[in-house]
Design a protein around this motif. Sequence first.
Motif, PDB file in Angstrom:
ATOM      1  N   SER A 222     -38.293  13.061 -14.815  1.00  0.00           N
ATOM      2  CA  SER A 222     -38.582  13.664 -13.513  1.00  0.00           C
ATOM      3  C   SER A 222     -38.427  15.175 -13.588  1.00  0.00           C
ATOM      4  N   LEU A 252     -33.817  12.467  -7.913  1.00  0.00           N
ATOM      5  CA  LEU A 252     -34.638  12.583  -9.119  1.00  0.00           C
ATOM      6  C   LEU A 252     -33.797  12.386 -10.379  1.00  0.00           C
ATOM      7  N   TYR A 263     -33.726  14.447 -16.160  1.00  0.00           N
ATOM      8  CA  TYR A 263     -34.237  15.251 -15.054  1.00  0.00           C
ATOM      9  C   TYR A 263     -34.288  16.712 -15.475  1.00  0.00           C
TER      10      TYR A 263
END
Length: 332
Positions: A222, A252, A263
């Motif tokens: 993400s 996220l 992330y």
Amino acid sequence: MFSIAWPWLLVLLPLPLIFRRAQQQQKVTGHLQLPGVGQTSLNQVQQRKTSPSWLLWLVWVCLISAVCRPLWVGEPIELPSKGRDLMMAVDLSGSMQIEDMVIDGKPVDRLVLIKHVLSEFIERRQGDRLGLILFADHAYLQAPLTQDRRSVAQFLREAEIGLVGKQTAIGEAIALGVKRFEQVDESNRILILLTDGSNNSGSVTPKQAAEIAAKRGVTIYSVGVGADVLERRTIFGTERVNPSMDLDEAELTQLAEMTGGRYFRARNSEELEQIYQAIDQLEPISREQFSYRPQADLFYYPLAIALLLTVLKVLLTLPIFQQLTSRKQGAA
């Protein structure tokens, strides 16, 4: 080597002969006798009107040759047998139009920055299969997994903010990516999720979609897009605001960790480029060896010849050419 895509269309070559024979059988067998005109001179007039008939035959042969689609087939080219399967999900919500990014010293919105960096990322993906998902109110598959990087890059360039709505359906984007990976047997199944907000639309929550992704072996990387500080000019002076206040970094991060991914925070083009460099380090997988033979169409050559012959036939039927022909025959 030379090849013909549709050789069975060559059966159309004798078609004019068949029609001509049928017309001759339908004609009346009687002849009109003209006093003072011999049969030989009448035949010469008819031949002058219909000649040169071979031009029409050449035009017909060239047209049939073009319709058969002649090809020039090159040598076999082997495709890379190792690569990654990357599905990219790009956010097209309304907040992506915030101009808090910079390219070459010029302020641009977030989607323009993603297109700029992601296009270079796609160009380097030789041997990888790429797919593209666009999401806002809902998620839509724009390009399935393919090695045609040029088409994927073109679909990305054509994406516009508001094309699929104004909100953010992160859960649907993940679920759609997982569904597309189900059609692939051997794959490392990587989903790159680029967004600047939090889930506020769709029928599937991001957590539910991430749980399904973890069960199906899909790894989510993400990426939270957006600057931390944006300066705006007001009547009271310069105001500093946080344009990424809607970005849910905690969610996220959780989505990525649930699937064994990571992330990343992209505040500028340099950070976004570093993210793609980290993905470059992922181990590619081996695939079945494929090859293809490039083809070049040659139909325009016989088509051009047919056009030139048609022009020549029309010129020969003009009165000035007929007069020149009559003078030559009279002089002879």
